[in-house]
Design a protein around this motif. Structure first.
Motif, short mmCIF file in Angstrom:
data_model
loop_
_atom_site.label_atom_id
_atom_site.label_comp_id
_atom_site.label_asym_id
_atom_site.label_seq_id
_atom_site.Cartn_x
_atom_site.Cartn_y
_atom_site.Cartn_z
N VAL A 75 0.84 -1.19 0.00
CA VAL A 75 0.00 0.00 0.00
C VAL A 75 0.88 1.25 0.00
O VAL A 75 1.87 1.32 0.73
CB VAL A 75 -0.91 -0.03 1.26
N VAL A 76 0.54 2.20 -0.85
CA VAL A 76 1.24 3.49 -0.89
C VAL A 76 0.24 4.58 -0.51
O VAL A 76 -0.86 4.63 -1.07
CB VAL A 76 1.78 3.78 -2.31
N VAL A 77 0.62 5.41 0.46
CA VAL A 77 -0.23 6.52 0.86
C VAL A 77 0.58 7.81 0.76
O VAL A 77 1.73 7.85 1.21
CB VAL A 77 -0.74 6.35 2.32
N SER A 78 0.01 8.84 0.15
CA SER A 78 0.65 10.16 0.18
C SER A 78 -0.10 11.02 1.17
O SER A 78 -1.32 10.87 1.33
CB SER A 78 0.66 10.80 -1.20
N ALA A 79 0.61 11.93 1.83
CA ALA A 79 -0.03 12.74 2.86
C ALA A 79 0.65 14.10 2.99
O ALA A 79 1.83 14.25 2.67
CB ALA A 79 0.02 12.02 4.21
N GLY A 80 -0.11 15.04 3.49
CA GLY A 80 0.43 16.36 3.79
C GLY A 80 0.34 17.31 2.61
O GLY A 80 0.04 16.92 1.49
N GLY A 81 0.60 18.55 2.89
CA GLY A 81 0.59 19.57 1.84
C GLY A 81 2.00 19.75 1.32
O GLY A 81 2.96 19.78 2.10
N THR A 82 2.13 19.83 0.00
CA THR A 82 3.49 20.05 -0.51
C THR A 82 3.89 21.50 -0.30
O THR A 82 3.06 22.40 -0.17
CB THR A 82 3.61 19.68 -2.00
N ARG A 83 5.20 21.71 -0.22
CA ARG A 83 5.77 23.05 -0.05
C ARG A 83 6.59 23.36 -1.29
O ARG A 83 7.49 22.60 -1.65
CB ARG A 83 6.67 23.09 1.18
N GLU A 84 6.28 24.47 -1.90
CA GLU A 84 6.91 24.84 -3.16
C GLU A 84 7.82 26.04 -2.92
O GLU A 84 7.35 27.15 -2.70
CB GLU A 84 5.82 25.17 -4.19
N PRO A 85 9.14 25.81 -2.93
CA PRO A 85 10.06 26.87 -2.49
C PRO A 85 10.18 28.04 -3.47
O PRO A 85 10.17 27.86 -4.68
CB PRO A 85 11.40 26.13 -2.36
N LEU A 86 10.27 29.22 -2.87
CA LEU A 86 10.54 30.45 -3.62
C LEU A 86 12.02 30.79 -3.55
O LEU A 86 12.61 31.27 -4.50
CB LEU A 86 9.76 31.62 -3.00
N ASP A 87 12.56 30.62 -2.36
CA ASP A 87 13.97 30.89 -2.09
C ASP A 87 14.36 30.03 -0.89
O ASP A 87 13.52 29.23 -0.43
CB ASP A 87 14.21 32.41 -1.91
N PRO A 88 15.58 30.13 -0.37
CA PRO A 88 15.97 29.19 0.70
C PRO A 88 15.11 29.28 1.96
O PRO A 88 15.10 28.33 2.76
CB PRO A 88 17.42 29.58 0.99
N VAL A 89 14.40 30.37 2.18
CA VAL A 89 13.65 30.50 3.43
C VAL A 89 12.13 30.57 3.24
O VAL A 89 11.39 30.56 4.21
CB VAL A 89 14.11 31.73 4.25
N ARG A 90 11.66 30.63 2.01
CA ARG A 90 10.22 30.83 1.80
C ARG A 90 9.64 29.76 0.88
O ARG A 90 10.31 29.27 -0.02
CB ARG A 90 9.95 32.20 1.18
N TYR A 91 8.35 29.45 1.14
CA TYR A 91 7.67 28.51 0.27
C TYR A 91 6.20 28.87 0.15
O TYR A 91 5.65 29.59 0.99
CB TYR A 91 7.79 27.07 0.79
N LEU A 92 5.53 28.38 -0.89
CA LEU A 92 4.08 28.42 -0.97
C LEU A 92 3.57 27.09 -0.44
O LEU A 92 4.07 26.03 -0.81
CB LEU A 92 3.62 28.59 -2.43
N GLY A 93 2.60 27.15 0.46
CA GLY A 93 2.10 25.92 1.06
C GLY A 93 0.61 25.97 1.27
O GLY A 93 -0.06 26.90 0.80
#
Ligand code: C5P
Length: 232
Positions: free
Chosen positions: A11-29
Protein backbone atom coordinates in the motif's frame (compact mmCIF):
# COMPACT_ATOMS: atom_id res chain seq x y z
CA UNK A 1 -12.62 -9.57 9.99
CA UNK A 2 -10.65 -6.38 9.41
CA UNK A 3 -7.49 -7.31 11.28
CA UNK A 4 -5.29 -9.01 8.72
CA UNK A 5 -7.50 -8.43 5.68
CA UNK A 6 -4.69 -6.46 3.97
CA UNK A 7 -1.98 -8.97 4.80
CA UNK A 8 0.69 -9.08 2.12
CA UNK A 9 -0.82 -6.13 0.23
CA UNK A 10 1.56 -3.35 -0.74
CA UNK A 11 0.00 0.00 0.00
CA UNK A 12 1.24 3.49 -0.89
CA UNK A 13 -0.23 6.52 0.86
CA UNK A 14 0.65 10.16 0.18
CA UNK A 15 -0.03 12.74 2.86
CA UNK A 16 0.43 16.36 3.79
CA UNK A 17 0.59 19.57 1.84
CA UNK A 18 3.49 20.05 -0.51
CA UNK A 19 5.77 23.05 -0.05
CA UNK A 20 6.91 24.84 -3.16
CA UNK A 21 10.06 26.87 -2.49
CA UNK A 22 10.54 30.45 -3.62
CA UNK A 23 13.97 30.89 -2.09
CA UNK A 24 15.97 29.19 0.70
CA UNK A 25 13.65 30.50 3.43
CA UNK A 26 10.22 30.83 1.80
CA UNK A 27 7.67 28.51 0.27
CA UNK A 28 4.08 28.42 -0.97
CA UNK A 29 2.10 25.92 1.06
CA UNK A 30 -1.35 24.94 2.24
CA UNK A 31 -3.13 24.00 5.46
CA UNK A 32 -3.06 20.24 5.11
CA UNK A 33 -1.74 18.65 8.34
CA UNK A 34 -1.19 15.17 6.94
CA UNK A 35 -3.20 13.65 9.80
CA UNK A 36 -5.75 11.82 7.61
CA UNK A 37 -3.04 10.31 5.42
CA UNK A 38 -1.01 9.25 8.42
CA UNK A 39 -4.10 7.66 9.99
CA UNK A 40 -4.69 5.77 6.72
CA UNK A 41 -1.12 4.48 6.77
CA UNK A 42 -1.34 3.30 10.39
CA UNK A 43 -4.73 1.66 9.82
CA UNK A 44 -3.43 -0.22 6.76
CA UNK A 45 -0.39 -1.44 8.72
CA UNK A 46 -2.69 -2.64 11.53
CA UNK A 47 -4.64 -4.62 8.92
CA UNK A 48 -1.46 -6.32 7.75
CA UNK A 49 -0.38 -4.23 4.74
CA UNK A 50 3.18 -3.29 3.86
CA UNK A 51 2.87 0.46 3.87
CA UNK A 52 4.94 3.18 2.21
CA UNK A 53 3.95 6.67 3.35
CA UNK A 54 5.15 9.55 1.17
CA UNK A 55 4.64 12.62 3.30
CA UNK A 56 5.60 16.24 3.77
CA UNK A 57 4.69 16.05 7.46
CA UNK A 58 7.42 14.56 9.62
CA UNK A 59 6.30 11.26 11.09
CA UNK A 60 7.51 8.18 12.89
CA UNK A 61 4.67 5.69 12.64
CA UNK A 62 4.61 2.07 13.79
CA UNK A 63 5.02 -0.43 10.97
CA UNK A 64 5.17 2.24 8.26
CA UNK A 65 8.01 3.01 5.88
CA UNK A 66 8.15 6.81 5.70
CA UNK A 67 9.53 8.64 2.67
CA UNK A 68 9.84 12.33 3.51
CA UNK A 69 9.30 14.80 0.68
CA UNK A 70 8.76 18.51 0.38
CA UNK A 71 7.70 19.48 -3.13
CA UNK A 72 5.11 18.15 -5.57
CA UNK A 73 7.89 17.05 -7.92
CA UNK A 74 9.59 15.09 -5.14
CA UNK A 75 6.25 13.57 -4.15
CA UNK A 76 5.61 12.59 -7.77
CA UNK A 77 8.94 10.78 -8.00
CA UNK A 78 8.48 8.92 -4.71
CA UNK A 79 4.83 8.00 -5.33
CA UNK A 80 5.36 6.76 -8.89
CA UNK A 81 8.37 4.67 -7.83
CA UNK A 82 6.49 3.05 -4.94
CA UNK A 83 3.29 2.64 -6.98
CA UNK A 84 5.11 0.49 -9.55
CA UNK A 85 5.15 -2.25 -6.91
CA UNK A 86 1.90 -1.33 -5.19
CA UNK A 87 -1.50 -3.00 -4.93
CA UNK A 88 -3.17 0.20 -3.73
CA UNK A 89 -2.26 3.88 -3.96
CA UNK A 90 -4.11 6.43 -1.85
CA UNK A 91 -3.47 10.07 -2.75
CA UNK A 92 -4.43 11.81 0.48
CA UNK A 93 -1.84 14.55 -0.03
CA UNK A 94 -2.79 18.13 -0.80
CA UNK A 95 -0.48 18.50 -3.79
CA UNK A 96 0.09 22.11 -4.80
CA UNK A 97 -1.41 22.72 -8.24
CA UNK A 98 1.25 25.33 -9.00
CA UNK A 99 4.85 26.08 -8.06
CA UNK A 100 6.97 29.20 -8.51
CA UNK A 101 8.46 29.18 -12.00
CA UNK A 102 11.89 29.99 -10.65
CA UNK A 103 13.75 29.27 -7.44
CA UNK A 104 15.94 32.08 -6.15
CA UNK A 105 19.11 30.49 -4.73
CA UNK A 106 19.62 33.52 -2.45
CA UNK A 107 16.93 35.05 -0.22
CA UNK A 108 14.76 37.51 -2.14
CA UNK A 109 15.48 41.01 -0.76
CA UNK A 110 12.86 43.52 0.31
CA UNK A 111 14.45 45.97 -2.09
CA UNK A 112 14.60 43.41 -4.81
CA UNK A 113 15.39 45.33 -7.93
CA UNK A 114 18.91 46.66 -8.13
CA UNK A 115 19.29 48.83 -11.17
CA UNK A 116 22.38 49.31 -13.31
CA UNK A 117 22.93 52.74 -11.71
CA UNK A 118 23.18 51.04 -8.28
CA UNK A 119 19.80 52.25 -6.94
CA UNK A 120 17.15 49.92 -5.51
CA UNK A 121 13.43 50.27 -5.83
CA UNK A 122 10.78 49.32 -3.30
CA UNK A 123 8.31 47.78 -5.70
CA UNK A 124 7.08 44.27 -4.87
CA UNK A 125 8.27 41.26 -6.83
CA UNK A 126 5.87 39.33 -9.02
CA UNK A 127 5.73 35.58 -8.52
CA UNK A 128 5.13 33.65 -11.70
CA UNK A 129 3.64 30.19 -11.23
CA UNK A 130 3.75 27.09 -13.41
CA UNK A 131 1.53 24.03 -13.19
CA UNK A 132 2.61 21.00 -11.22
CA UNK A 133 1.97 17.55 -12.68
CA UNK A 134 -1.24 15.85 -11.49
CA UNK A 135 0.15 12.75 -9.77
CA UNK A 136 -3.23 11.05 -9.50
CA UNK A 137 -3.84 11.52 -13.23
CA UNK A 138 -0.40 10.07 -13.99
CA UNK A 139 -1.12 7.03 -11.82
CA UNK A 140 -4.35 6.41 -13.72
CA UNK A 141 -2.63 6.93 -17.06
CA UNK A 142 0.29 4.65 -16.17
CA UNK A 143 -2.06 1.89 -15.05
CA UNK A 144 -3.78 1.92 -18.42
CA UNK A 145 -6.26 -0.89 -18.97
CA UNK A 146 -5.00 -2.95 -16.04
CA UNK A 147 -6.97 -2.84 -12.80
CA UNK A 148 -3.91 -2.75 -10.55
CA UNK A 149 -3.07 -0.82 -8.47
CA UNK A 150 -6.39 0.26 -7.00
CA UNK A 151 -6.24 4.06 -7.02
CA UNK A 152 -7.93 6.24 -4.40
CA UNK A 153 -8.22 10.01 -4.69
CA UNK A 154 -9.29 12.64 -2.21
CA UNK A 155 -11.36 15.70 -2.98
CA UNK A 156 -11.45 18.67 -0.67
CA UNK A 157 -14.55 20.56 -1.63
CA UNK A 158 -15.83 23.79 -0.13
CA UNK A 159 -19.61 23.49 -0.09
CA UNK A 160 -21.81 25.96 -1.93
CA UNK A 161 -24.75 25.21 0.41
CA UNK A 162 -26.75 24.00 -2.59
CA UNK A 163 -26.10 20.28 -2.31
CA UNK A 164 -23.78 20.40 -5.30
CA UNK A 165 -20.75 19.02 -3.49
CA UNK A 166 -21.58 15.41 -4.33
CA UNK A 167 -22.45 16.24 -7.95
CA UNK A 168 -19.06 17.89 -8.32
CA UNK A 169 -17.43 14.91 -6.64
CA UNK A 170 -19.11 12.36 -8.94
CA UNK A 171 -17.98 14.36 -11.96
CA UNK A 172 -14.47 14.56 -10.54
CA UNK A 173 -14.40 10.80 -9.96
CA UNK A 174 -15.32 10.19 -13.61
CA UNK A 175 -12.86 12.79 -14.86
CA UNK A 176 -9.98 11.54 -12.75
CA UNK A 177 -10.61 7.87 -13.51
CA UNK A 178 -9.61 6.64 -10.06
CA UNK A 179 -11.53 3.78 -8.43
CA UNK A 180 -12.53 5.51 -5.22
CA UNK A 181 -12.92 9.17 -4.31
CA UNK A 182 -13.02 10.27 -0.68
CA UNK A 183 -14.82 13.59 -0.48
CA UNK A 184 -14.48 15.92 2.45
CA UNK A 185 -15.79 19.37 2.98
CA UNK A 186 -13.13 21.85 3.94
CA UNK A 187 -13.37 25.36 5.24
CA UNK A 188 -11.88 27.72 7.78
CA UNK A 189 -11.79 25.27 10.69
CA UNK A 190 -13.06 22.10 9.03
CA UNK A 191 -10.87 19.07 8.42
CA UNK A 192 -7.49 20.72 7.99
CA UNK A 193 -5.57 20.10 11.18
CA UNK A 194 -8.67 18.78 12.96
CA UNK A 195 -8.73 15.39 14.66
CA UNK A 196 -12.17 14.55 13.27
CA UNK A 197 -13.36 14.27 9.71
CA UNK A 198 -16.63 13.83 7.83
CA UNK A 199 -16.39 12.17 4.42
CA UNK A 200 -18.38 10.54 1.67
CA UNK A 201 -16.69 7.60 -0.07
CA UNK A 202 -17.64 7.15 -3.73
CA UNK A 203 -16.87 4.18 -5.96
CA UNK A 204 -16.54 4.56 -9.71
CA UNK A 205 -17.99 1.11 -10.21
CA UNK A 206 -21.20 2.43 -8.68
CA UNK A 207 -23.01 1.11 -5.67
CA UNK A 208 -23.99 3.00 -2.58
CA UNK A 209 -21.80 5.82 -1.41
CA UNK A 210 -20.59 5.49 2.17
CA UNK A 211 -20.94 8.39 4.57
CA UNK A 212 -18.72 8.49 7.65
CA UNK A 213 -18.49 10.95 10.49
CA UNK A 214 -18.01 13.19 12.18
CA UNK A 215 -15.54 10.58 13.35
CA UNK A 216 -11.88 10.28 14.19
CA UNK A 217 -9.51 10.08 11.25
CA UNK A 218 -8.75 6.51 12.40
CA UNK A 219 -12.42 5.54 12.02
CA UNK A 220 -12.58 7.28 8.63
CA UNK A 221 -9.45 5.38 7.60
CA UNK A 222 -10.96 2.00 8.41
CA UNK A 223 -14.05 2.89 6.38
CA UNK A 224 -11.83 3.73 3.39
CA UNK A 225 -9.92 0.43 3.72
CA UNK A 226 -13.23 -1.46 4.04
CA UNK A 227 -14.21 -0.11 0.62
CA UNK A 228 -10.77 -0.70 -0.91
CA UNK A 229 -10.72 -4.27 0.42
CA UNK A 230 -13.82 -5.04 -1.68
CA UNK A 231 -11.86 -4.03 -4.81
CA UNK A 232 -8.77 -6.16 -4.19
O1 C5P B 1 -8.48 18.06 -8.64
P1 C5P B 1 -8.14 18.01 -7.19
O2 C5P B 1 -6.87 18.73 -6.85
O3 C5P B 1 -9.27 18.40 -6.28
O4 C5P B 1 -7.87 16.46 -6.90
C1 C5P B 1 -7.48 16.06 -5.63
C2 C5P B 1 -6.83 14.70 -5.74
O5 C5P B 1 -5.82 14.73 -6.73
C3 C5P B 1 -6.16 14.28 -4.46
O6 C5P B 1 -6.20 12.87 -4.36
C4 C5P B 1 -4.74 14.79 -4.67
O7 C5P B 1 -3.82 14.05 -3.89
C5 C5P B 1 -4.54 14.55 -6.16
N1 C5P B 1 -3.63 15.50 -6.82
C6 C5P B 1 -2.45 15.03 -7.37
N2 C5P B 1 -1.59 15.90 -8.00
C7 C5P B 1 -1.90 17.20 -8.10
C8 C5P B 1 -3.10 17.69 -7.55
C9 C5P B 1 -3.94 16.82 -6.90
O8 C5P B 1 -2.19 13.83 -7.29
N3 C5P B 1 -1.06 18.03 -8.71
Amino acid sequence: ERRGDLTGRRVVVSAGGTREPLDPVRYLGNRSSGKQGHALAVAAAERGARVTLVTSAAADLPGVEVVPVETALQMRGAVLAAAAEGDVVVMAAAVADFRPATYAPAKIKKTHATHVDGTDDDSAPTITLVRNPDILAELVQTRGASDSPVIVGFAAETGDDDGSVLDHARAKLERKGCDVLVVNEVGEDKTFGADDNTVTILRRSGGQSVEVGPATKAVVSDAVWDVVATLL
